[in-house]
Design an enzyme around this catalytic site. Structure first.
Site, PDB file in Angstrom:
ATOM      1  NE  ARG A 104      40.950  36.239  44.289  1.00  0.00           N
ATOM      2  CZ  ARG A 104      41.805  36.828  45.106  1.00  0.00           C
ATOM      3  NH1 ARG A 104      43.092  36.570  44.985  1.00  0.00           N
ATOM      4  NH2 ARG A 104      41.403  37.688  46.020  1.00  0.00           N
ATOM      5  CB  THR A 108      37.343  27.903  42.267  1.00  0.00           C
ATOM      6  OG1 THR A 108      37.291  29.021  41.339  1.00  0.00           O
ATOM      7  CG2 THR A 108      36.047  27.117  42.182  1.00  0.00           C
ATOM      8  CG  ASP A 200      39.497  45.041  45.419  1.00  0.00           C
ATOM      9  OD1 ASP A 200      39.596  45.790  44.423  1.00  0.00           O
ATOM     10  OD2 ASP A 200      39.013  43.890  45.365  1.00  0.00           O
ATOM     11  CG  ASP A 203      36.627  47.297  45.680  1.00  0.00           C
ATOM     12  OD1 ASP A 203      36.127  47.129  44.551  1.00  0.00           O
ATOM     13  OD2 ASP A 203      36.418  46.540  46.641  1.00  0.00           O
TER      14      ASP A 203
END
Length: 209
Positions: A104, A108, A200, A203
């Site tokens: 991602r 944006t 996340d 992660d």
């Protein structure tokens, strides 16, 4: 949305609690994600077609059932989707595994493709796209778009946690795709993270930041 399937099995919900817990380390996190993926695979494959089969037991002949040759493909969205693959393969070890790499863009928030490797016969397979998180839905929509462009006819999406925004985004573009999830959370924050979520997933799976 009738194509959204919330899997509320007690074992799934129990393990999801510890997946969310910030104190769960990477090793246990990986194990839990794999286990939940296996449980979810039972529901995802519930409607596979069967055919008659005759087998000799130690004492008699039995008229039984086997899966009627349905080809399956598991497609993790890199990198967090990798954490769900082995759990799925425990249940369907003959499935082929493809990979779609997306990240991602932090500005944006749109998905950017960086790697794709798929089975050559995707048009003949029932494909199961896996990613622990369905946040904005951008990565899932992009992955499904790519699979359809390659001729895929039957696609399912499997995620641990979804935001309502992500569910709406996928349903708007791909209303025929069944979505299997373990939880629907409240909303996305200003950084497009699911709240309360689990942080996340990539992660936490791989111990990186």
């Amino acid at each position: 949305m009738k194509n959204v399937h919330l899997l509320d099995h007690p074992m799934i919900q129990h393990k999801l609690t510890f997946i969310r817990d910030k104190n769960t380390g990477s090793k246990e996190f990986r194990e839990l994600v794999e286990e939940v993926a296996m449980f979810m695979a039972y529901e995802v494959t519930r409607n596979l077609p069967l055919e008659d089969y005759v087998v000799e037991t130690p004492v008699a002949t039995a008229n039984t059932k086997v899966i009627s040759g349905k080809k399956l493909g598991i497609i993790p969205i890199l990198r967090a989707g990798l954490g769900m693959v082995n759990g799925m393969l425990r249940l369907v070890p003959a499935a082929k595994v493809g990979h779609i790499g997306l990240y991602r863009d932090p500005t944006t928030l749109l998905p950017v493709e960086y790697y794709v490797k798929l089975p050559t016969d995707v048009a003949e397979r029932e494909l199961i796209v896996v990613d622990p998180m369905l946040a904005t839905g951008g990565s899932a929509v992009a992955a499904i778009n790519y699979l359809k462009a390659k001729g895929a006819q039957t696609i399912k999406l499997v995620c641990l946690i979804a935001a309502p925004e992500g569910l709406r985004a996928v349903h708007k573009v791909h209303p025929e795709v069944d979505i299997f999830i373990a939880a629907i959370d409240s909303h996305l924050n200003e950084h497009a993270y699911i709240i309360p979520g689990l942080g996340d997933a990539g992660d936490r799976l791989f111990g990186t930041k």
